[in-house]
Motif scaffolding. Structure first.
Motif, PDB file in Angstrom:
ATOM      1  N   ASN A  37     -28.387  83.477 -37.082  1.00 19.02           N
ATOM      2  CA  ASN A  37     -28.704  82.551 -36.072  1.00 19.02           C
ATOM      3  C   ASN A  37     -28.149  81.153 -36.116  1.00 19.02           C
ATOM      4  O   ASN A  37     -27.264  80.653 -35.248  1.00 19.02           O
ATOM      5  N   GLY A  55     -33.328  80.473 -34.068  1.00 21.86           N
ATOM      6  CA  GLY A  55     -33.769  81.804 -33.445  1.00 21.86           C
ATOM      7  C   GLY A  55     -35.274  81.972 -33.469  1.00 21.86           C
ATOM      8  O   GLY A  55     -35.707  83.025 -33.110  1.00 21.86           O
ATOM      9  N   ASP A  66     -36.911  80.120 -27.814  1.00 18.87           N
ATOM     10  CA  ASP A  66     -35.974  80.173 -26.680  1.00 18.87           C
ATOM     11  C   ASP A  66     -36.169  78.906 -25.914  1.00 18.87           C
ATOM     12  O   ASP A  66     -37.053  78.329 -25.611  1.00 18.87           O
ATOM     13  N   THR A  82     -39.493  83.209 -29.866  1.00 19.39           N
ATOM     14  CA  THR A  82     -39.038  84.419 -29.830  1.00 19.39           C
ATOM     15  C   THR A  82     -39.731  85.360 -30.639  1.00 19.39           C
ATOM     16  O   THR A  82     -40.983  84.990 -31.047  1.00 19.39           O
ATOM     17  N   ASP A  83     -39.565  86.708 -30.776  1.00 16.21           N
ATOM     18  CA  ASP A  83     -40.155  87.701 -31.347  1.00 16.21           C
ATOM     19  C   ASP A  83     -40.346  87.340 -32.780  1.00 16.21           C
ATOM     20  O   ASP A  83     -41.356  87.215 -33.680  1.00 16.21           O
TER      21      ASP A  83
END
Lengths: 129, 129
Positions: free
Chosen positions: A116, B70, B73, B89-90
């Motif tokens: 990322n 990452g 979000d 995020t997950d």
DNA sequence: CCGTATCCCTCCCGATACTG
DNA sequence: CAGTATCGGGAGGGATACGG
């Protein structure tokens, strides 16, 4: 003076346990040193060579703080030449569990993170172009 | 270019997963922000007020890095007045597990650490006297 | 409302050299 | 062997003020 068995909020408080432990474990060498000592007692230069890249000054100060926190024991033997051994206390050993959990998560997910990061950096480049 | 599924030593390597995750999670605000966002999506000032003591500049930069990694979000809604929502995020959510493990260890053992610290500081005083 | 732009300051860490 | 002494760079973070 009240004894508290559980932490209720105030996570930004400098006395927040998680903050303290994060500062302790988040510094550059602590985890490495604790890891080396997990293999048994070691002498100053053994630790230094096992890790590599750490200067005597920094190793000294990190060991001192680990001793101060009760995570490491320091034993001096009255011999010639002098010998000093460092070893984990029970507290220090117990720290290995949560660190191992973090390590497992790290090994499983670091590729996603760095991926990322790289993609994000490229996007930044593209924006400027 | 080789794909590695497991980390073999070289723990002092800057690319060591544990090092990367420790740097990520060890900074001053990351854990707090992730914790706040674990309660659901939040707007910039919601996060800021929920945490308290963080300046806009630092919140911005921390959020940016979390987005870059990452873990968070960022969604912009084309409304008047403008609205921006941050959410986990997950990957960000999954980070809560190892952090919780560390938190549990911290709450169980921080008293021992700070006690050792204080006693050590007193001993230092005594030495000088 | 959601950030940016400056300035500044402290602390961590490293390089290098030296000592009981 | 096991450290100490000194110097200094650099990144993270805070105070304050301003912009879209």
């Amino acid at each position: 003076m009240s004894m508290r068995t559980h932490w209720e909020g105030d996570a930004f408080d400098p006395e927040c346990p998680t903050r303290i432990v994060l500062d302790r474990v988040g510094d550059k060498w602590t985890v490495l040193i604790v890891d080396v000592l997990d293999g048994g007692p070691k002498r100053f230069n053994e630790i230094r060579l096992a890790i590599g890249g750490i200067t005597p000054k920094v190793l000294t100060s990190t060991l001192r703080s680990l001793v101060a926190d009760g995570l490491v024991d320091r034993e001096v033997f009255a011999e010639v030449p002098p010998r000093v051994e460092y070893s984990l206390t029970d507290l220090g050993r117990s720290l290995q569990e949560p660190v191992a959990a973090l390590r497992r998560w790290a090994e499983a997910n670091v590729a996603a993170i760095t991926g990322n990061r790289d993609r994000h950096a490229e996007a930044g480049q593209a924006d400027r172009a």
